[in-house]
Each structure stands twice: as C-alpha cells, then as structure tokens.
Design a protein around this motif. Structure first.
Motif: not given
Length: 141
Positions: A70-74, A78-85, A98-99
């Motif tokens: 269903e879902r993977i989030a991160w 450390a390092g650059v600012h990045h987030a995703g799902v 897939v979104t």
C-alpha cells in the motif's frame, strides 16, 4: 523555497509485483535515473547516492511508514531535506497504479532552475516510466 511533486503511473503488473520492485531499495538504481546506488544501513535507514546535473549528492533517509502493498514513506535524517511517499493501488488483478509524492528543498542554482522550469517533474515522469517498463517486463516473464 520548498518544492513538491506528485506523479502517477498505471502499470500492467499486479500490485504485488509493483510493491516488490519498489520496496527493494537496492533495485532503485535500475529505474531511478539519478540514483547511483542505495546502501541499506539497517531495516529502516539507508543512504542514497545521487548523480544530478551539476552535483553529486548523498543523504541518509529513514522509512517512516511501511504498509505492505500500500504505502512506503520516508524522510531524510542527514544531508539534504527530502521526504516522500509512494502509494500502490490495485486497479485489477493484473494492473496497479503507483503514485509518487516528493517534498524537497532545492539546493544551488541547478536544483532551483529544475524546480522553476519543471525539469524535476519531467525527471520524475521519466523515472516512473522506467519503473513501469521494468515492472511490466517482469510481469510478462
């Protein structure tokens, strides 16, 4: 300035296959064009090694949510600012959607230019197309 992307691809492969391919971080370089390699540090953290126009970067991210098929989030730790799902949707027994949603802070001229000109969107679409091709090849085997 934060930048946000949301892109979707429909895949002629079951959701189980799409999930299995994306959830294996060591496979990411095979469909994410800017990812050179991903080194798992433990069950929840991994280091991404990126090759981007004008800059090579790396950062460490941790999985913040994993719901099988269903879902993977991160988010980065450390390092650059990045987030995703990335979310997986069963369309039928043989197709999935897939979104991918990413939030990041562009660093330097090239990344700011990419965000302003939608080059980041084009790259994301390209990568999702690569993912689609790989998943569909695996489904056909």
């Amino acid at each position: 300035m934060s930048s946000s992307l949301v892109e979707t691809v429909d895949v002629n492969a079951p959701v189980e296959l799409s999930w299995a391919l994306w959830s294996d971080v060591t496979k990411w370089p095979s469909f994410l064009s800017h990812v050179e390699r991903v080194d798992p540090l433990d069950g929840r953290c991994f280091t991404w090694w990126l090759s981007l126009p004008g800059a090579d970067k790396y950062f460490t991210a941790e999985l913040t949510e994993v719901i099988e098929e269903e879902r993977i989030a991160w988010k980065t730790v450390a390092g650059v600012h990045h987030a995703g799902v990335v979310t997986f949707h069963r369309l039928s027994d043989t197709t999935s959607r897939v979104t991918l949603q990413i939030e990041y802070d562009p660093q330097g001229f090239v990344e700011h230019l990419g965000a302003l000109t939608n080059l980041d969107k084009a790259l994301t679409n390209y990568d999702l197309g690569q993912f689609q091709r790989l998943a569909e090849e695996l489904a056909a085997q």
